[in-house]
Design a protein around this motif. Structure first.
Motif, mmCIF file in Angstrom:
data_model
loop_
_atom_site.group_PDB
_atom_site.id
_atom_site.type_symbol
_atom_site.label_atom_id
_atom_site.label_comp_id
_atom_site.label_asym_id
_atom_site.label_seq_id
_atom_site.Cartn_x
_atom_site.Cartn_y
_atom_site.Cartn_z
ATOM 1 N N PRO A 1 0.798 -1.226 0.000
ATOM 2 C CA PRO A 1 0.000 0.000 0.000
ATOM 3 C C PRO A 1 0.834 1.281 0.000
ATOM 4 O O PRO A 1 0.342 2.331 -0.402
ATOM 5 N N ALA B 1 1.387 -3.812 -6.548
ATOM 6 C CA ALA B 1 1.021 -2.409 -6.402
ATOM 7 C C ALA B 1 0.603 -1.815 -7.744
ATOM 8 O O ALA B 1 -0.367 -1.052 -7.830
ATOM 9 N N SER C 1 -6.438 -0.289 -0.362
ATOM 10 C CA SER C 1 -5.255 -1.153 -0.417
ATOM 11 C C SER C 1 -4.623 -1.300 0.951
ATOM 12 O O SER C 1 -4.160 -2.386 1.320
ATOM 13 N N GLY D 1 -2.836 -2.919 -8.442
ATOM 14 C CA GLY D 1 -3.824 -2.192 -7.653
ATOM 15 C C GLY D 1 -4.160 -0.835 -8.246
ATOM 16 O O GLY D 1 -5.333 -0.432 -8.295
ATOM 17 N N VAL E 1 1.221 1.900 -3.515
ATOM 18 C CA VAL E 1 -0.092 2.268 -4.054
ATOM 19 C C VAL E 1 -0.453 3.690 -3.640
ATOM 20 O O VAL E 1 -1.013 4.461 -4.420
ATOM 21 N N TYR F 1 -13.237 -6.752 -3.015
ATOM 22 C CA TYR F 1 -12.295 -5.676 -3.350
ATOM 23 C C TYR F 1 -12.775 -4.891 -4.566
ATOM 24 O O TYR F 1 -12.775 -3.650 -4.575
ATOM 25 N N ARG G 1 -6.747 -3.657 3.033
ATOM 26 C CA ARG G 1 -6.576 -5.038 2.569
ATOM 27 C C ARG G 1 -5.324 -5.674 3.159
ATOM 28 O O ARG G 1 -5.272 -6.879 3.391
ATOM 29 N N ARG G 2 -4.311 -4.859 3.384
ATOM 30 C CA ARG G 2 -3.072 -5.389 3.960
ATOM 31 C C ARG G 2 -3.251 -5.784 5.414
ATOM 32 O O ARG G 2 -2.377 -6.425 5.999
#
Length: 289
Positions: free
Chosen positions: A97, A157, A244, A160, A100, A229, A247-248
């Motif tokens: 992220p 990344a 993002s 994403g 991202v 997602y 999500r991690r």
């Protein structure tokens, strides 16, 4: 359901996906496991092929690029997952992220509020401390599996950021179900070629493949995580940097599996890192509301 809640649900499923992937790859061949994962994922999303249609080459060329990005990231990530501890792979993978975030700010001109920035900064500190934990387990910067993991993070990344371009109404505005259905199908085809032309000719020199009950759960959990997602990103007010980052948070699930089921090492020294990560998720939660 709001985009931030969808992102949290996706994170929980993604943690299960990483855990089943680690279990499946133990003393097992990477390429066949990944092929089965892509084929089953394509089957799960196959009903969407009929519901969304072809869309023409003008659409499919963008989805094909998505497939190549994801599959390249998966290939590198699977080899890293097989050869590194889950409690190391999860946290390092969670640095995605950060990349991202940089892309979202400079490419999509996204803006975060104070709580969201606080969550992002705290998460970055936690991720940095987690990477230091890897050094304590003797994983050097030049380790080839670590290089594979870093490559997987970079490609992930990029994927994403590309998702936001594909599905944002202000950009291509592609249907999320169409993207999921076609990119999983393309991945299965690509992996079949990899198996036939790259793995089969040298399989006698590699780890043999064995069936494991955990293999189908890789696809089941991944498809659920990806669908939620995509649902989150399709909402106009969704911030890809925050989605993002949330999500991690899946690292909390995979870390628990590594600690209590797989019995990996140096767990106590990583507890503070996880507390910081959890605090960052709380800030992102309230910032998103």
């Amino acid at each position: 359901m709001t985009w931030w809640l969808l992102a949290f649900c996706s994170a929980a499923l993604l943690g299960g996906y990483d855990s089943f992937k680690k279990i499946s790859l133990k003393d097992n061949a990477v390429v066949p496991v990944l092929l089965l994962n892509t084929v089953l994922s394509a089957l799960i999303f196959s009903p969407f092929l009929f519901a969304t249609g072809w869309g023409g080459w003008s659409v499919q060329k963008f989805i094909l690029l998505k497939s190549a990005l994801v599959l390249s990231s998966w290939m590198a990530g699977y080899f890293a997952m097989k050869n590194l501890p889950l409690t190391i792979v999860g946290p390092i993978n969670a640095t995605r992220p950060v990349l991202v975030l940089l892309g979202a700010i400079f490419i999509f001109d996204e803006h975060l509020n104070a709580l969201q920035w606080g969550g992002v900064i705290l998460a970055m500190v936690a991720y940095f401390l987690m990477r230091l934990s890897g050094h304590r387990e003797g994983i050097k910067p030049g380790n080839k599996w670590l290089v594979c993991l870093i490559l997987a993070v970079i490609l992930g990344a990029a994927s994403g950021l590309y998702d936001k371009f594909l599905m944002s109404p202000e950009r291509l505005g592609l249907d999320r179900s169409q993207v999921l259905a076609w990119y999983t199908l393309y991945q299965a085809g690509m992996m079949a070629l990899v198996l036939v032309f790259l793995w089969l000719p040298v399989r006698h020199k590699t780890t043999p493949f064995r069936w494991d009950w955990s293999i189908p759960f890789i696809s089941i959990f991944l498809c659920g995580a990806d669908y939620l997602y995509m649902q989150a990103l399709s909402q106009p007010d969704a911030l890809i940097a925050v989605v993002s980052m949330i999500r991690r948070g899946s690292v909390l699930v995979s870390f628990a599996i590594g600690a209590f089921i797989l019995k990996e090492k140096n767990i106590r020294s990583k507890a503070l890192d996880l507390i910081l990560l959890l605090a960052s998720m709380v800030l992102l939660y309230f910032g998103s509301r």
